[in-house]
Design an enzyme around this catalytic site. Structure first.
Site, short mmCIF file in Angstrom:
data_model
loop_
_atom_site.label_atom_id
_atom_site.label_comp_id
_atom_site.label_asym_id
_atom_site.label_seq_id
_atom_site.Cartn_x
_atom_site.Cartn_y
_atom_site.Cartn_z
N CYS A 140 -16.67 -14.76 8.22
CA CYS A 140 -18.11 -14.46 8.40
C CYS A 140 -18.66 -13.68 7.20
O CYS A 140 -19.75 -13.96 6.72
CB CYS A 140 -18.35 -13.60 9.65
SG CYS A 140 -17.40 -14.03 11.08
N ASP A 141 -17.93 -12.68 6.77
CA ASP A 141 -18.51 -11.70 5.85
C ASP A 141 -17.92 -11.69 4.44
O ASP A 141 -18.42 -10.99 3.56
CB ASP A 141 -18.36 -10.29 6.45
CG ASP A 141 -19.10 -10.17 7.78
OD1 ASP A 141 -20.14 -10.82 7.93
OD2 ASP A 141 -18.63 -9.45 8.67
N CYS A 194 -14.10 -9.98 10.47
CA CYS A 194 -14.14 -11.44 10.30
C CYS A 194 -14.37 -11.80 8.84
O CYS A 194 -15.50 -11.75 8.35
CB CYS A 194 -15.22 -12.04 11.18
SG CYS A 194 -15.35 -13.83 10.99
#
Ligand code: NDP
Length: 311
Positions: A139-140, A136
């Protein structure tokens, strides 16, 4: 087989399931929630969540899910361990079998079983989980500012993630197994014309290396029919974008899904084609797949349940 009747059954314990439980609990619907294979859902596999509103300093994925669980419990949600292994929606009340050993007859059901990111199946993906391997970028990606990353995949998601990461990282390699991209034309052009993105066609990632985290990827480049070249590419982050699999298999005989398996709902609502059955979160969302959008659709599903039961 043991049987139980419930008013509102929620299947899945990601942001969609827990948010549905909070709303259903506060509406006195005594929701029963089965946590599934991965209690807390996909966020329990990420480290820091910085884009969930309300946490200016960010929060760990597992902590966020723990808070949501406690909030659902506070309003009376009955949270249980167990996996829905079978569905029978042929007549009402609908029946869900848990762990092949217990039947729940439910007046209403919220399916919040999520989706699972596909991985290549390399041992190193597990070895470096949370240490440079991610599925993701939203997300990261932030943790890879000014670093070098690789994205695997040639579809729209891979291109989108590569472009997103190129806004943060110093260099993005896109590892594509075929000699072409599958993504839409406009995404292909954006990727091919981006100065920070280099597309490695006909490449396969076969392993990762590094001391305390990912420091590089072992690649195999196909050269014509029989020949190949093996080499190592130094990278700091390895992102998978080879598709997601929605966890909808047991519902498919009764509900409409798209060709990937995402449950189809009435536009802008969590209503499925069956009255009293709602789908929330990633299992019905091929587009956004964010914790906050899942939570929002869980809220909508619980409100729908309340209205349905009032009828
Ligand atoms: P796709 O199935 O479209 O693409 C998956 C990609 O991963 C393909 O390039 C595929 O390669 C590659 N792949 C699959 N398995 C492997 C493997 N084992 N090793 C190496 N590569 C692999 O998935 P997406 O998630 O990209 O997209 C899903 C759907 O969502 C699509 O319909 C897409 O158009 C849509 N979407 C739309 C967006 C938008 O409109 N903005 C954004 C994101 C997604 P190969 O081509 O060789 O099979």
């Amino acid at each position: 087989m043991e049987k139980e009747q419930v008013k509102c059954l929620i299947i899945g314990s990601g942001p969609a399931g827990y948010t549905a439980a909070i709303y259903a609990g506060r509406a006195n619907l005594s929701p029963v929630i089965y946590a599934g294979l991965q209690p807390g859902g996909q966020l329990t596999t990420t480290t820091e969540v910085e884009n969930f509103p309300g946490y200016p300093q960010g929060i760990g994925g597992p902590e966020l899910m723990e808070d949501l669980r406690k909030q659902a419990e506070r309003f009376g949600a009955d949270i249980r361990y167990g996996v829905a292994t079978k569905a029978d929606f042929s007549h009402q009340p609908y029946t869900i079998t848990i762990d092949d050993e217990k039947e729940i007859e439910a007046q209403t059901i919220i399916i919040a079983t999520g989706a699972t990111a596909k991985y290549l199946g390399l041992d190193d993906e597990k070895k470096y989980a949370g240490m440079g391997v991610s599925a993701c970028a939203t997300c990261d990606g932030f943790f890879y500012r000014k670093k070098v990353v690789a994205v695997v995949g040639g579809g729209d998601t891979a291109c989108e993630e590569a472009i997103y990461l190129a806004g943060l990282a110093s260099k993005v390699y896109l590892i594509v197994r075929k000699p072409y991209l599958r993504a839409s034309k406009v995404m292909q052009e954006r990727v091919m014309n981006h100065e920070k993105i280099e597309v490695l066609f006909e490449h396969n990632a076969v392993g990762l290396f590094g001391e305390d985290g990912v420091e590089g990827v072992h690649l195999v480049k196909r050269m014509g029919e029989a020949d190949e070249q093996r080499y190592d590419l130094p990278i700091d982050g390895f992102f998978l974008a080879i598709g997601h699999k929605p966890n909808s298999d047991i519902f498919k005989p009764y509900l409409d899904t798209d060709e990937t398996g995402y449950i189809l709902t009435e536009a802008g609502t969590p209503r499925t084609k069956l009255p009293g059955v709602f789908a929330a979160g990633d299992v019905a969302d091929p587009h956004y797949r964010q914790a906050i959008t899942a939570a929002a659709s869980g809220c909508m599903a619980a409100i729908e349940v309340e209205r349905y039961l009032q009828q």
